[in-house]
Scaffold this active site. Structure first.
Site, PDB file in Angstrom:
ATOM      1  N   ASP A  98       0.862  -1.179   0.000  1.00  9.98           N
ATOM      2  CA  ASP A  98       0.000   0.000   0.000  1.00  9.98           C
ATOM      3  C   ASP A  98       0.905   1.237   0.000  1.00  9.98           C
ATOM      4  O   ASP A  98       1.777   1.364   0.862  1.00  9.98           O
ATOM      5  CB  ASP A  98      -0.903  -0.005   1.242  1.00  9.98           C
ATOM      6  CG  ASP A  98      -2.279   0.600   0.985  1.00  9.98           C
ATOM      7  OD1 ASP A  98      -3.285  -0.052   1.306  1.00  9.98           O
ATOM      8  OD2 ASP A  98      -2.309   1.720   0.435  1.00  9.98           O
ATOM      9  N   ASP A 206      -2.956   4.892  -2.451  1.00  8.69           N
ATOM     10  CA  ASP A 206      -4.003   5.493  -1.638  1.00  8.69           C
ATOM     11  C   ASP A 206      -4.374   6.881  -2.171  1.00  8.69           C
ATOM     12  O   ASP A 206      -3.491   7.707  -2.430  1.00  8.69           O
ATOM     13  CB  ASP A 206      -3.485   5.614  -0.202  1.00  8.69           C
ATOM     14  CG  ASP A 206      -4.576   5.879   0.798  1.00  8.69           C
ATOM     15  OD1 ASP A 206      -4.537   6.945   1.446  1.00  8.69           O
ATOM     16  OD2 ASP A 206      -5.479   5.034   0.921  1.00  8.69           O
ATOM     17  N   GLU A 265      -6.299   4.077  -6.025  1.00  8.05           N
ATOM     18  CA  GLU A 265      -7.594   4.302  -5.370  1.00  8.05           C
ATOM     19  C   GLU A 265      -8.011   5.733  -5.705  1.00  8.05           C
ATOM     20  O   GLU A 265      -7.260   6.668  -5.428  1.00  8.05           O
ATOM     21  CB  GLU A 265      -7.509   4.123  -3.858  1.00  8.05           C
ATOM     22  CG  GLU A 265      -8.861   4.300  -3.169  1.00  8.05           C
ATOM     23  CD  GLU A 265      -8.772   4.822  -1.754  1.00  8.05           C
ATOM     24  OE1 GLU A 265      -9.701   4.542  -0.967  1.00  8.05           O
ATOM     25  OE2 GLU A 265      -7.770   5.497  -1.414  1.00  8.05           O
ATOM     26  N   HIS A 338     -11.357  -2.490   3.157  1.00  3.72           N
ATOM     27  CA  HIS A 338     -11.310  -2.144   4.591  1.00  3.72           C
ATOM     28  C   HIS A 338     -12.060  -0.849   4.887  1.00  3.72           C
ATOM     29  O   HIS A 338     -12.141  -0.422   6.045  1.00  3.72           O
ATOM     30  CB  HIS A 338      -9.850  -1.982   5.017  1.00  3.72           C
ATOM     31  CG  HIS A 338      -9.171  -0.894   4.263  1.00  3.72           C
ATOM     32  ND1 HIS A 338      -8.902  -0.979   2.900  1.00  3.72           N
ATOM     33  CD2 HIS A 338      -8.767   0.335   4.628  1.00  3.72           C
ATOM     34  CE1 HIS A 338      -8.348   0.151   2.495  1.00  3.72           C
ATOM     35  NE2 HIS A 338      -8.258   0.966   3.526  1.00  3.72           N
ATOM     36  N   ASP A 339     -12.623  -0.204   3.848  1.00  2.92           N
ATOM     37  CA  ASP A 339     -13.377   1.044   4.011  1.00  2.92           C
ATOM     38  C   ASP A 339     -14.868   0.866   3.765  1.00  2.92           C
ATOM     39  O   ASP A 339     -15.634   1.820   3.906  1.00  2.92           O
ATOM     40  CB  ASP A 339     -12.879   2.102   3.016  1.00  2.92           C
ATOM     41  CG  ASP A 339     -11.481   2.614   3.325  1.00  2.92           C
ATOM     42  OD1 ASP A 339     -10.802   3.067   2.382  1.00  2.92           O
ATOM     43  OD2 ASP A 339     -11.072   2.535   4.495  1.00  2.92           O
TER      44      ASP A 339
HETATM   45  O1  TEU Z   1      -9.491   5.914   1.646  1.00  2.00           O
HETATM   46  C1  TEU Z   1      -9.881   7.070   0.980  1.00  2.00           C
HETATM   47  C2  TEU Z   1     -11.321   7.181   0.977  1.00  2.00           C
HETATM   48  O2  TEU Z   1     -11.900   7.512   0.034  1.00  2.00           O
HETATM   49  C3  TEU Z   1     -12.011   6.742   2.161  1.00  2.00           C
HETATM   50  O3  TEU Z   1     -11.563   7.419   3.227  1.00  2.00           O
HETATM   51  C4  TEU Z   1     -13.427   7.029   2.028  1.00  2.00           C
HETATM   52  O4  TEU Z   1     -13.651   8.331   1.899  1.00  2.00           O
HETATM   53  C5  TEU Z   1     -14.157   6.616   3.169  1.00  2.00           C
HETATM   54  O5  TEU Z   1     -13.528   5.756   3.940  1.00  2.00           O
HETATM   55  C6  TEU Z   1     -15.337   5.928   2.669  1.00  2.00           C
HETATM   56  O6  TEU Z   1     -16.157   5.979   3.679  1.00  2.00           O
HETATM   57  C7  TEU Z   1      -8.108   5.716   1.755  1.00  2.00           C
HETATM   58  C8  TEU Z   1      -7.884   4.472   2.589  1.00  2.00           C
HETATM   59  O7  TEU Z   1      -8.441   3.380   1.924  1.00  2.00           O
HETATM   60  C9  TEU Z   1      -8.537   4.723   3.934  1.00  2.00           C
HETATM   61  O8  TEU Z   1      -8.503   3.574   4.752  1.00  2.00           O
HETATM   62  C10 TEU Z   1      -7.810   5.861   4.613  1.00  2.00           C
HETATM   63  O9  TEU Z   1      -8.481   6.166   5.792  1.00  2.00           O
HETATM   64  C11 TEU Z   1      -7.777   7.087   3.707  1.00  2.00           C
HETATM   65  O10 TEU Z   1      -7.455   6.806   2.359  1.00  2.00           O
HETATM   66  C12 TEU Z   1      -6.704   8.026   4.180  1.00  2.00           C
HETATM   67  O11 TEU Z   1      -5.450   7.424   3.974  1.00  2.00           O
END
Ligand code: TEU
Length: 566
Positions: A98, A206, A265, A338-339
Site C-alpha cells: 500500500d 491510496d 484508489e 477495509h473502508d
Molecule cells: O481511503 C480514501 C477514501 O476515500 C475513504 O476514506 C473514504 O472516503 C471513506 O472511507 C469511505 O467511507 C483511503 C484508505 O483506503 C482509507 O482507509 C484511509 O483512511 C484514507 O485513504 C486516508 O489514507
C-alpha cells in the site's frame, strides 16, 4: 490491448491488523499471515495486497505513516516481511504494498522538520498557509479555506509555533504532502524503488487522484446543511495529476519488466478520467478503484445518509464501467475493502440467504471484464457486525462523525448509531474468522475490536470443509478465470437490461461466449428464455445451486446464479 498477466489474476486484500495474530497481543501481524498462506493458496489467488504495515502512530490504522521503510513493531520486522514475501513467491503469489503518499503522519521526520520553523528547508514539503486575510490565527473561520476533512472538522490545523495552518484532507495527524515540490516526488520515487528492489510486485496507491491540488486554494461551495465547503473540485484530478503519475511510471516502473501491478484508489473518478489513467499508451496506472457502485446507497447527505440501491441501479452502473473501459483501459472489480461495509449485508441477505446471496454477488463480479479483488473474509461470506454501543467502534472516521453529528449537529445518538452499524468501516475490520474456537481462532489475547458473534457458523475451517460453501464457489470462480481467456479478455454485453431482479450479461471472444445470469433478490425471478436466443442447449459451467442446474429454465430461485458457455 495485449493480454497482461493481471487480466487473468485475482487479488486478495489482507488488512494485517485483523487477519491473524501470532503473538497474542490481540492485533494481527506478519507472522499471523505467514501461518495462513495455505488458505490463500487453496483459494487460488494470484496476488496479495497488504494494507499498510509501516511504522505508524496508527491514528488511522496505519494510513498515517511515520517511516516508509520500517515495519511497525506491532506487525513485526523486516525479516518477518522478507519471510512472508518468500512464502508468497514460493506459492506463486505476488505481493503488492500500500503506497500512502498523499499524506504522511505528523510524526514523520519530514513533517517534524517542516513544522519546526517557517523557514525550514522542508517547509514547502507540506501545505502551510497563514490565516485568512484580516483574521487572527485560531479565530473561528480564520482557516485558509473553508474545506472540510474527510474525517469531520476543518481540513486545516493551526500550528501555534508559527501561527500558520497546515492542510490535512484526512485526520489532523495526516498532513498532506505538497507534490508541487520536486524534492517530495524524488523522495517518494526513491522509496518506491527501494521496495521494488526488495522483491515487491507493485503498489495499491491510496487516494492517488488527490496528489495535485489547485494551488490557488479557492473556497468550496457549502452544500445545504453542511458545515464546510466541498473542496473535491480543487484536490481531485488536479491540473498536474497525469503529469505526476506519468513521471512516477517513468521513474519507478519504466526501466523494469512488466511483472508489476499498479492500482490507484480514486474516490470520485469518472469513466473518462479512468480511461486516461489506465490507457497503457499513456504510461500511468494499470487500473483504478472507482467508487460509483459503492456510493449508490449514499443519499444526498453522503455515506451516513442511506438510500436503497436497486438491482437496476447496480447493474446499470457496473455495465457503464464495463462498456466505458472496453476499448481502452482496464477495470478493477470489487465489492469489499477495509473502508466498505460487508457486501452480503449491503447488497445481499446476511440472514436466511447468506450463502446463496454471497455466491450470486461473487459470480456477477468475478466474471466481468477486469481484475477481481477479494477482501479478507469475503470468501467466507462474512457479514456486518451487530455493534451495540459507540464504545464498540474504533475507526477514526466513524468516531469523528459520531461526535460531530451528536455534539455539533445535535442529531439523536441512537439514530446516528443506526447509520454507523450499517455503514461504518469497522464492519470490515473485525477479526478474520478462522474457526469456531475462542476469538474465532484470531488471537489467544484480547482482540483490538470485537469479534463478530456469528463466527461459530461463519469461519474458514467450516467453509473449507464444505463443498457447497462460499469459499468453494469463490475458488471455482477464480479457477474459471485462470482457465478461460473468455473471462479474462472477452467483451461485455448487458442482457435482460430492464429486468428488476436479474443481473445478466454475455462475455464473448473469438466466437465463444459465456452467459452469466444471477437473481440478486430473495424472490424467485422469472425471465423470458426467448430473450436469450442460442443459449437453449448451452453447457452449464458453474452454478451457485450446484451442478445439477439444467440451464435456462425461465426462472431463477432466490439469489440463484448460473453460468453457461457455448
Ligand atoms: O481511503 C480514501 C477514501 O476515500 C475513504 O476514506 C473514504 O472516503 C471513506 O472511507 C469511505 O467511507 C483511503 C484508505 O483506503 C482509507 O482507509 C484511509 O483512511 C484514507 O485513504 C486516508 O489514507
Amino acid at each position: 490491448m495485449n493480454d497482461k498477466w493481471w487480466q487473468s489474476a485475482v487479488v486478495y486484500q489482507v488488512y494485517p491488523r485483523s487477519f491473524a495474530d501470532s503473538d497474542g497481543d490481540g492485533i494481527g501481524d506478519l507472522r499471523g499471515i505467514i501461518q495462513h498462506l495455505d488458505h490463500l493458496k487453496e483459494l487460488g489467488v494470484d496476488v496479495v495486497w497488504l494494507s499498510p504495515i509501516y511504522a505508524s502512530p496508527h491514528d488511522d490504522n496505519g494510513y498515517d505513516i511515520s517511516d516508509y521503510q520500517r515495519i511497525d513493531p506491532l506487525f513485526g520486522t523486516l525479516d518477518d516481511f522478507d519471510e512472508l514475501l518468500a512464502g508468497l513467491h514460493e506459492r506463486g503469489i505476488k505481493l503488492v504494498m500500500d503506497l500512502v503518499v498523499n499524506h504522511t503522519s505528523d510524526e514523520h521526520p519530514w513533517f517534524v522538520e517542516s513544522a519546526s520553523s517557517a523557514d525550514n528547508p522542508k517547509r514547502d514539503w507540506y501545505w502551510w498557509r497563514g490565516p485568512r486575510d484580516g483574521a487572527q490565527p485560531g479565530e473561528h473561520g480564520a482557516e485558509p479555506t473553508n474545506w472540510g476533512s474527510f474525517f469531520s472538522g476543518s481540513a486545516w490545523q493551526l500550528d501555534e509555533r508559527t501561527g500558520e495552518y497546515y492542510l490535512h484532507l484526512f485526520s489532523r495527524k495526516q498532513p498532506d504532502l505538497n507534490w508541487e515540490n520536486p524534492e517530495v516526488r524524488d523522495a517518494v520515487y526513491e522509496m518506491m524503488n527501494w521496495w521494488l528492489d526488495r522483491g515487491v510486485d507493485g503498489f495499491r496507491m491510496d487516494v492517488v487522484n488527490f496528489l495535485s491540488k489547485d494551488v490557488s486554494l479557492p473556497d468550496g461551495v457549502i452544500p445545504p446543511g453542511a458545515l464546510y465547503g466541498d473542496a473535491y473540485p480543487f484536490f481531485a484530478q488536479g491540473p498536474r495529476i497525469h503529469e505526476f503519475l506519468h513521471e512516477m511510471h517513468e521513474r519507478v516502473f519504466a526501466g523494469r519488466d512488466d511483472r508489476y501491478l499498479t492500482v490507484g484508489e480514486m474516490p470520485g473518478v469518472d469513466i473518462a478520467e479512468a480511461r486516461r489513467f489506465t490507457d497503457p499508451a499513456r504510461g500511468e496506472l494499470d487500473m483504478v478503484f472507482q467508487f460509483e457502485h459503492v456510493d449508490l446507497d449514499h443519499g444526498p447527505g453522503g455515506k451516513w445518509d442511506h438510500r436503497d440501491a436497486s438491482v437496476l441501479d447496480l447493474k446499470r452502473n457496473l455495465a457503464q464501467w464495463q462498456e466505458g473501459l472496453l476499448e481502452v483501459g482496464w477495470n478493477s472489480l470489487y465489492w469489499n475493502n477495509h473502508d466498505q461495509p460487508r457486501v452480503v449485508s449491503r447488497f445481499g441477505d446476511d440472514g436466511e440467504h447468506r450463502v446463496p446471496s454471497a455466491k450470486a454477488l461473487g459470480t456477477v463480479l468475478h466474471l466481468m471484464r477486469g481484475t477481481p479483488y477479494v477482501y479478507q473474509g469475503e470468501e467466507l461470506g462474512m457479514t456486518n457486525v451487530p455493534f451495540s454501543t459507540i464504545d464498540d467502534f474504533r475507526d477514526i472516521e466513524t468516531l469523528n462523525h459520531y461526535a460531530e453529528a451528536v455534539d455539533v449537529l445535535g442529531q439523536p445518538a441512537d439514530e446516528v448509531l443506526v447509520a454507523l452499524r450499517r455503514t461504518s468501516r469497522d464492519n470490515a475490520r473485525t477479526p478474520m474468522q478462522w474457526s469456531d474456537g475462542p476469538n474465532a481462532g484470531f488471537t489467544t489475547g484480547e482482540p483490538w475490536i470485537t469479534v463478530n458473534p456469528n463466527f461459530p457458523q461463519v469461519n474458514a475451517a467450516a467453509a473449507r470443509a464444505d463443498a457447497d460453501s462460499v469459499f468453494a464457489h469463490y475458488r471455482a470462480l477464480i479457477d474459471l478465470r485462470h482457465r478461460s481467456r473468455l473471462v479474462s479478455s472477452g467483451g461485455f454485453e448487458l442482457v435482460l437490461p430492464e429486468h428488476e431482479q436479474i443481473f445478466a450479461y454475455v462475455r464473448e471472444l473469438d466466437g465463444a461466449a459465456l452467459l452469466v445470469l444471477a437473481n440478486l433478490t430473495g424472490r424467485p425471478a422469472a425471465y423470458d428464455v426467448a430473450a436469450l436466443p442460442g443459449w437453449e442447449s448451452a453447457e452449464v459451467v458453474l452454478a451457485s445451486g450446484g451442478t445439477d442446474t439444467t440451464g435456462l429454465t425461465g426462472v431463477l430461485g432466490p439469489w440463484e446464479a448460473v453460468v453457461l458457455q457455448r
